[in-house]
Design a protein around this motif. Structure first.
Motif, PDB file in Angstrom:
ATOM      1  N   LEU A  33     -71.687  92.285  32.833  1.00  0.00           N
ATOM      2  CA  LEU A  33     -72.879  91.541  32.416  1.00  0.00           C
ATOM      3  C   LEU A  33     -73.924  92.503  31.861  1.00  0.00           C
ATOM      4  CD1 LEU A  33     -73.206  89.147  35.469  1.00  0.00           C
ATOM      5  CD2 LEU A  33     -72.504  88.543  33.151  1.00  0.00           C
ATOM      6  N   MET A  34     -74.118  92.451  30.562  1.00  0.00           N
ATOM      7  CA  MET A  34     -75.010  93.409  29.936  1.00  0.00           C
ATOM      8  C   MET A  34     -76.459  93.225  30.379  1.00  0.00           C
ATOM      9  SD  MET A  34     -73.111  95.516  28.437  1.00  0.00           S
ATOM     10  CE  MET A  34     -71.803  95.234  29.629  1.00  0.00           C
ATOM     11  N   SER A  35     -76.855  91.990  30.676  1.00  0.00           N
ATOM     12  CA  SER A  35     -78.215  91.764  31.174  1.00  0.00           C
ATOM     13  C   SER A  35     -78.436  92.456  32.516  1.00  0.00           C
ATOM     14  CB  SER A  35     -78.504  90.279  31.330  1.00  0.00           C
ATOM     15  OG  SER A  35     -78.621  89.685  30.065  1.00  0.00           O
ATOM     16  N   ASP A  36     -77.408  92.482  33.342  1.00  0.00           N
ATOM     17  CA  ASP A  36     -77.515  93.200  34.619  1.00  0.00           C
ATOM     18  C   ASP A  36     -77.648  94.698  34.362  1.00  0.00           C
ATOM     19  OD1 ASP A  36     -77.468  90.997  36.203  1.00  0.00           O
ATOM     20  OD2 ASP A  36     -75.408  91.247  36.914  1.00  0.00           O
ATOM     21  N   LEU A  38     -78.903  96.049  31.761  1.00  0.00           N
ATOM     22  CA  LEU A  38     -80.252  96.276  31.218  1.00  0.00           C
ATOM     23  C   LEU A  38     -81.303  96.225  32.328  1.00  0.00           C
ATOM     24  CD1 LEU A  38     -79.954  94.139  27.995  1.00  0.00           C
ATOM     25  CD2 LEU A  38     -80.372  96.595  28.050  1.00  0.00           C
TER      26      LEU A  38
END
Ligand SMILES: Nc1ncnc2c1ncn2[C@@H]1O[C@H](COP(=O)(O)OP(=O)(O)O)[C@@H](O)[C@H]1O
Ligand SMILES: [Mg+2]
Lengths: 115, 154
Positions: A33-36, A38
């Motif tokens: 999960l790229m948002s995680d 980030l």
């Protein structure tokens, strides 16, 4: 731990960055999960992910990860590889699954971004 | 006449970028460029990093939830200002959207690594001033300010 040692431990293939294998890694963030990434990532870390599209490299660049390790035999696409070259982010790929790759590195004393 | 970066640092800079909704292939491109500009201006790396994270999440939201958007970057000696305006579905309940983990992302978006519901909270966390307004069926506006010499880094 040097990136070269990580490569050897995980029998990883160097997709790009043969000349960057001497860099030192001491923290790791593993997620698809790229948002995680980030939200939790720290500069200088190794990003371990099974997400192989260009967003993985964009995220690594934004968060200032030093290198990316792709797991479960995933490999980045051409767009990802050319961005990594431009940004000087070495890319490794291993057949190990996420859990195995993380476990082996944890045993070697690499820290979580959360420590 | 092209201005050099030190002129821009003193006098300020404004640059606009358009974002196309649904264009997952280029998603993140604008933020990558913005990060390069901020770095070149010689702004503190911690501030550049915070700004880049906020820009990236804001850009991804336009790609995911809007038809099109305009990203305005303004830099003055005091602050980095992002103004991100989109034409799209808008947000019915902003308070809900601001909660960590709340997301209406599709499976396709999740496969891209987005849709964890962490975007808006993380934009807020990384900015010094964060304002969001939205009108359902019209679009959403984000107003993000990150101070260069004061604020969360000091
Ligand atoms: N620009 C936008 N236009 C319409 N809806 C948005 C926009 N940005 C965010 N949202 C809504 O707010 C929710 C939460 O956003 P965010 O925190 O970025 O998480 P995520 O993008 O991972 O879902 C989104 O799932 C979406 O429903
Ligand atoms: Mg988002």
């Amino acid at each position: 731990m040097k990136l070269r040692e990580i490569k050897e431990l995980l029998a990883a293939e160097v997709i790009w960055g043969e000349n960057h294998l001497e860099i030192e890694i001491d923290t790791v963030c593993a997620s698809d999960l790229m948002s995680d990434v980030l939200a939790l990532g720290k500069p200088g870390m190794l990003l371990i992910t099974g997400l192989s599209n260009v967003q993985s490299v964009r995220t690594a660049d934004i968060i200032e990860a030093k290198a990316i390790l792709y797991v479960r035999g995933k490999k980045p696409d051409q767009e990802g590889i050319s961005l990594a070259k431009k940004k000087g982010i070495p890319l490794l790929a291993t057949k190990y699954l996420m859990y195995q790759a993380c476990g082996l590195l944890y045993q070697k004393g690499l820290k979580s971004v959360h420590d | 006449m092209a201005k050099n970066r030190s002129d821009e640092r003193e006098n300020g800079l404004i640059q606009q970028f358009s974002i196309t909704g649904g264009d997952f292939y280029h998603a993140g491109h604008v933020s990558t460029q913005i990060k390069e500009i901020l770095k070149e201006l010689g702004i503190d790396p911690n501030i550049v990093r915070r700004a880049a994270i906020a820009a990236y999440e804001a850009e991804m939201n336009v790609v995911m939830y809007a038809q099109k958007g305009l990203f305005t970057l303004e830099v003055t000696p005091q602050k980095i200002h992002f103004f991100v305006e989109d034409e799209g579905q808008g947000i019915p309940d902003i308070e809900l959207a601001m909660q960590e983990g709340y997301s209406t992302a599709t499976p396709e978006m999740r496969e891209m690594g987005f849709g964890a519901g962490m975007g808006l909270p993380n934009i807020k966390k990384n900015s010094d001033i964060f304002k969001i307004t939205s009108e359902v069926g019209k679009g959403t506006v984000l107003d993000i300010i990150i101070f260069i010499n004061q604020g969360k880094n000091q």
